[in-house]
Design a protein around this motif. Structure first.
Motif, PDB file in Angstrom:
ATOM      1  N   ILE A   1       0.738  -1.365  -0.044  1.00  0.00           N
ATOM      2  CA  ILE A   1       0.057   0.122  -0.027  1.00  0.00           C
ATOM      3  C   ILE A   1       0.890   1.194   0.182  1.00  0.00           C
ATOM      4  O   ILE A   1       0.614   2.212  -0.775  1.00  0.00           O
ATOM      5  CB  ILE A   1      -1.032  -0.087   1.217  1.00  0.00           C
ATOM      6  N   GLY A   2       1.924   1.264   0.814  1.00  0.00           N
ATOM      7  CA  GLY A   2       2.907   2.338   0.873  1.00  0.00           C
ATOM      8  C   GLY A   2       2.491   3.540   2.029  1.00  0.00           C
ATOM      9  O   GLY A   2       1.563   3.789   2.060  1.00  0.00           O
ATOM     10  N   VAL A   3       3.658   4.317   2.427  1.00  0.00           N
ATOM     11  CA  VAL A   3       3.476   5.322   3.370  1.00  0.00           C
ATOM     12  C   VAL A   3       2.304   6.347   2.716  1.00  0.00           C
ATOM     13  O   VAL A   3       1.633   6.561   3.505  1.00  0.00           O
ATOM     14  CB  VAL A   3       4.982   5.801   3.462  1.00  0.00           C
ATOM     15  N   GLU A   4       2.693   6.710   1.644  1.00  0.00           N
ATOM     16  CA  GLU A   4       1.857   7.806   1.238  1.00  0.00           C
ATOM     17  C   GLU A   4       0.292   7.524   1.198  1.00  0.00           C
ATOM     18  O   GLU A   4      -0.415   8.626   1.503  1.00  0.00           O
ATOM     19  CB  GLU A   4       2.398   8.360  -0.218  1.00  0.00           C
ATOM     20  N   GLU A   5       0.084   6.379   0.787  1.00  0.00           N
ATOM     21  CA  GLU A   5      -1.484   6.101   0.503  1.00  0.00           C
ATOM     22  C   GLU A   5      -1.871   5.919   2.058  1.00  0.00           C
ATOM     23  O   GLU A   5      -3.126   6.254   2.283  1.00  0.00           O
ATOM     24  CB  GLU A   5      -1.664   4.855  -0.288  1.00  0.00           C
ATOM     25  N   ILE A   6      -1.156   5.469   2.877  1.00  0.00           N
ATOM     26  CA  ILE A   6      -1.511   5.180   4.365  1.00  0.00           C
ATOM     27  C   ILE A   6      -1.742   6.730   5.093  1.00  0.00           C
ATOM     28  O   ILE A   6      -2.623   6.771   5.552  1.00  0.00           O
ATOM     29  CB  ILE A   6      -0.445   4.333   4.971  1.00  0.00           C
ATOM     30  N   ARG A   7      -0.661   7.512   4.709  1.00  0.00           N
ATOM     31  CA  ARG A   7      -0.680   8.676   5.297  1.00  0.00           C
ATOM     32  C   ARG A   7      -1.923   9.507   4.843  1.00  0.00           C
ATOM     33  O   ARG A   7      -2.660   9.876   5.611  1.00  0.00           O
ATOM     34  CB  ARG A   7       0.476   9.628   4.950  1.00  0.00           C
ATOM     35  N   LYS A   8      -2.314   9.233   3.663  1.00  0.00           N
ATOM     36  CA  LYS A   8      -3.538   9.987   3.003  1.00  0.00           C
ATOM     37  C   LYS A   8      -4.801   9.445   3.689  1.00  0.00           C
ATOM     38  O   LYS A   8      -5.492  10.088   4.056  1.00  0.00           O
ATOM     39  CB  LYS A   8      -3.781   9.786   1.320  1.00  0.00           C
ATOM     40  N   GLN A   9      -4.746   8.059   3.816  1.00  0.00           N
ATOM     41  CA  GLN A   9      -6.105   7.566   4.502  1.00  0.00           C
ATOM     42  C   GLN A   9      -6.192   8.066   5.885  1.00  0.00           C
ATOM     43  O   GLN A   9      -7.281   8.146   6.620  1.00  0.00           O
ATOM     44  CB  GLN A   9      -6.013   5.985   4.243  1.00  0.00           C
ATOM     45  N   ILE A  10      -4.865   7.703   6.457  1.00  0.00           N
ATOM     46  CA  ILE A  10      -4.996   8.446   8.068  1.00  0.00           C
ATOM     47  C   ILE A  10      -5.565   9.858   8.227  1.00  0.00           C
ATOM     48  O   ILE A  10      -6.437  10.237   9.059  1.00  0.00           O
ATOM     49  CB  ILE A  10      -3.592   8.350   8.726  1.00  0.00           C
ATOM     50  N   LYS A  11      -4.917  10.857   7.334  1.00  0.00           N
ATOM     51  CA  LYS A  11      -5.398  12.303   7.363  1.00  0.00           C
ATOM     52  C   LYS A  11      -6.898  12.441   6.969  1.00  0.00           C
ATOM     53  O   LYS A  11      -7.565  12.971   7.474  1.00  0.00           O
ATOM     54  CB  LYS A  11      -4.600  13.061   6.272  1.00  0.00           C
ATOM     55  N   GLU A  12      -7.481  11.644   5.986  1.00  0.00           N
ATOM     56  CA  GLU A  12      -8.859  11.644   5.717  1.00  0.00           C
ATOM     57  C   GLU A  12      -9.735  11.223   6.778  1.00  0.00           C
ATOM     58  O   GLU A  12     -10.724  11.914   7.192  1.00  0.00           O
ATOM     59  CB  GLU A  12      -9.297  10.644   4.502  1.00  0.00           C
ATOM     60  N   ALA A  13      -9.165  10.083   7.547  1.00  0.00           N
ATOM     61  CA  ALA A  13      -9.901   9.606   8.575  1.00  0.00           C
ATOM     62  C   ALA A  13      -9.895  10.414   9.935  1.00  0.00           C
ATOM     63  O   ALA A  13     -10.834  10.793  10.523  1.00  0.00           O
ATOM     64  CB  ALA A  13      -9.438   8.298   9.238  1.00  0.00           C
ATOM     65  N   GLN A  14      -8.583  11.335  10.086  1.00  0.00           N
ATOM     66  CA  GLN A  14      -8.590  12.180  11.047  1.00  0.00           C
ATOM     67  C   GLN A  14      -9.384  13.594  11.066  1.00  0.00           C
ATOM     68  O   GLN A  14      -9.718  13.983  11.995  1.00  0.00           O
ATOM     69  CB  GLN A  14      -7.035  12.769  11.077  1.00  0.00           C
ATOM     70  N   GLY A  15      -9.812  14.065   9.860  1.00  0.00           N
ATOM     71  CA  GLY A  15     -10.539  15.059   9.643  1.00  0.00           C
ATOM     72  C   GLY A  15      -9.842  16.101  10.198  1.00  0.00           C
ATOM     73  O   GLY A  15      -8.725  16.592  10.266  1.00  0.00           O
ATOM     74  N   ASP A  16     -10.377  17.023  11.047  1.00  0.00           N
ATOM     75  CA  ASP A  16     -10.083  18.457  11.699  1.00  0.00           C
ATOM     76  C   ASP A  16      -9.582  17.973  13.227  1.00  0.00           C
ATOM     77  O   ASP A  16      -9.334  19.073  13.620  1.00  0.00           O
ATOM     78  CB  ASP A  16     -11.329  19.359  11.400  1.00  0.00           C
TER      79      ASP A  16
END
Length: 119
Positions: free
Chosen positions: A68-83
């Motif tokens: 999956i890779g760091v960048e995709e995982i970081r993206k999904q974490i940020k999306e889930a984290q929201g504000d």
């Protein structure tokens, strides 16, 4: 910041600063004191139930993360984290060393240099 924890932990809940995110294959049937976000990349689909706990499981889960890779995982974490200021990645196991969230925390620190603490 990224943290890990487990669903049944009752103390230290901070809904103002933290987004709570499921990284387990299933979610609790009991009522949680927070709303759950989801991070599909960190759920052990294809690993959980296929490999027994231990070296084979860890190897398979790490291979999944690498694919999956760091960048995709970081993206999904940020999306889930929201504000929210922090995200808390949740699974069932009380003992983090018996859970894939511990494998993820080690992998993430190795790949990014960012420490993931258990709360």
């Amino acid at each position: 910041m990224i943290y890990t924890s487990y669903y049944s932990k009752k103390d230290g809940i901070d809904k103002e600063r933290n987004r709570y995110c499921s990284i387990s294959v299933g979610t609790p049937r009991w009522k949680l004191p927070y709303e759950l976000a989801h991070c599909r990349a960190l759920k052990p689909y294809g690993v959980f139930g296929v490999y027994q706990d231990g070296p084979e499981y860890e190897k398979a889960y790490r291979a999944k993360l690498d694919k999956i890779g760091v960048e995709e995982i970081r993206k999904q974490i940020k999306e889930a984290q929201g504000d929210k200021e922090n995200i808390v990645l949740l699974c069932y196991e009380k003992n983090k060393k018996e859970c894939h969230r511990y494998i993820f925390a080690q992998w993430w620190e190795e790949k990014t240099g960012e420490k993931v603490e258990e709360i």
